[in-house]
Design a protein around this motif. Structure first.
Motif, PDB file in Angstrom:
ATOM      1  N   ALA A  80       5.982  60.829  47.141  1.00 43.91           N
ATOM      2  CA  ALA A  80       6.950  61.899  47.388  1.00 43.91           C
ATOM      3  C   ALA A  80       7.138  62.101  48.893  1.00 43.91           C
ATOM      4  O   ALA A  80       8.260  62.255  49.380  1.00 43.91           O
ATOM      5  N   GLU A  81       6.033  62.077  49.634  1.00 40.38           N
ATOM      6  CA  GLU A  81       6.111  62.223  51.089  1.00 40.38           C
ATOM      7  C   GLU A  81       6.828  61.020  51.711  1.00 40.38           C
ATOM      8  O   GLU A  81       7.679  61.174  52.578  1.00 40.38           O
ATOM      9  N   TRP A  82       6.491  59.820  51.264  1.00 42.15           N
ATOM     10  CA  TRP A  82       7.083  58.610  51.837  1.00 42.15           C
ATOM     11  C   TRP A  82       8.581  58.525  51.534  1.00 42.15           C
ATOM     12  O   TRP A  82       9.370  58.105  52.376  1.00 42.15           O
ATOM     13  N   ILE A  83       8.969  58.939  50.340  1.00 43.74           N
ATOM     14  CA  ILE A  83      10.396  58.940  49.986  1.00 43.74           C
ATOM     15  C   ILE A  83      11.130  59.984  50.824  1.00 43.74           C
ATOM     16  O   ILE A  83      12.245  59.739  51.301  1.00 43.74           O
ATOM     17  N   SER A  84      10.506  61.135  51.025  1.00 47.57           N
ATOM     18  CA  SER A  84      11.095  62.160  51.888  1.00 47.57           C
ATOM     19  C   SER A  84      11.255  61.637  53.318  1.00 47.57           C
ATOM     20  O   SER A  84      12.287  61.869  53.962  1.00 47.57           O
ATOM     21  N   ASN A  85      10.254  60.903  53.812  1.00 50.74           N
ATOM     22  CA  ASN A  85      10.343  60.311  55.147  1.00 50.74           C
ATOM     23  C   ASN A  85      11.478  59.293  55.224  1.00 50.74           C
ATOM     24  O   ASN A  85      12.183  59.211  56.237  1.00 50.74           O
ATOM     25  N   GLN A  86      11.674  58.520  54.163  1.00 56.21           N
ATOM     26  CA  GLN A  86      12.768  57.539  54.127  1.00 56.21           C
ATOM     27  C   GLN A  86      14.121  58.245  54.238  1.00 56.21           C
ATOM     28  O   GLN A  86      14.999  57.813  54.978  1.00 56.21           O
ATOM     29  N   ARG A  87      14.275  59.345  53.519  1.00 58.32           N
ATOM     30  CA  ARG A  87      15.534  60.098  53.578  1.00 58.32           C
ATOM     31  C   ARG A  87      15.752  60.701  54.962  1.00 58.32           C
ATOM     32  O   ARG A  87      16.866  60.708  55.483  1.00 58.32           O
ATOM     33  N   GLU A  88      14.671  61.207  55.561  1.00 65.65           N
ATOM     34  CA  GLU A  88      14.761  61.754  56.918  1.00 65.65           C
ATOM     35  C   GLU A  88      15.136  60.663  57.905  1.00 65.65           C
ATOM     36  O   GLU A  88      15.938  60.884  58.819  1.00 65.65           O
ATOM     37  N   LEU A  89      14.573  59.476  57.733  1.00 61.58           N
ATOM     38  CA  LEU A  89      14.912  58.337  58.587  1.00 61.58           C
ATOM     39  C   LEU A  89      16.404  58.033  58.500  1.00 61.58           C
ATOM     40  O   LEU A  89      17.074  57.870  59.522  1.00 61.58           O
ATOM     41  N   ARG A  90      16.931  57.971  57.293  1.00 62.10           N
ATOM     42  CA  ARG A  90      18.370  57.677  57.119  1.00 62.10           C
ATOM     43  C   ARG A  90      19.245  58.748  57.751  1.00 62.10           C
ATOM     44  O   ARG A  90      20.245  58.437  58.392  1.00 62.10           O
TER      45      ARG A  90
END
Length: 123
Positions: A80-90
């Protein structure tokens, strides 16, 4: 113009710093599921029903194929944290692209419209 460029550069540097603070990233989506089994007398068939679960599933594309994998609750929390980080990156990269576009317009002026060559037909 110089003030605008300075302001854009400052925003760009702040976004660059934000990128450095992101942790691991992962594409995909995470769902929490509760299921019923259909066995007579099971708690999931009671009134009110008490379904089995939660079960966590990660779905993502790997080499063009959609894959789904079951996770433990600890694994799901990390993903969940890593997916959130991916969205923040985009979001951050999209914002950086927009700032770059604005800076290019200030530095280079608006790009000229392409000139049509003789014989070009509209599509």
């Amino acid at each position: 113009m110089a003030g605008d460029l300075d302001q854009l550069a400052q925003r760009y540097r702040a976004l660059t710093a934000r990128l450095g603070q992101l942790g691991y990233i992962s594409p995909g989506s995470l769902v929490r599921r509760y299921t019923t089994c259909g066995k007579p007398g099971c708690r999931c068939q009671a009134i009110p029903p008490q379904p089995h679960g939660p079960y966590y599933q990660l779905t993502r594309k790997i080499a063009g194929k959609t894959t789904t994998r079951r996770l433990t609750s600890d694994q799901a929390a990390r993903y969940a944290e890593w997916i959130s980080n991916q969205r923040e990156l985009r979001r951050t990269v999209a914002e950086m692209e927009e700032i770059s576009r604005q800076a290019a317009e200030l530095l280079l002026g608006k790009p000229p419209k392409p000139q049509k060559a003789p014989g070009d037909q509209p599509a």
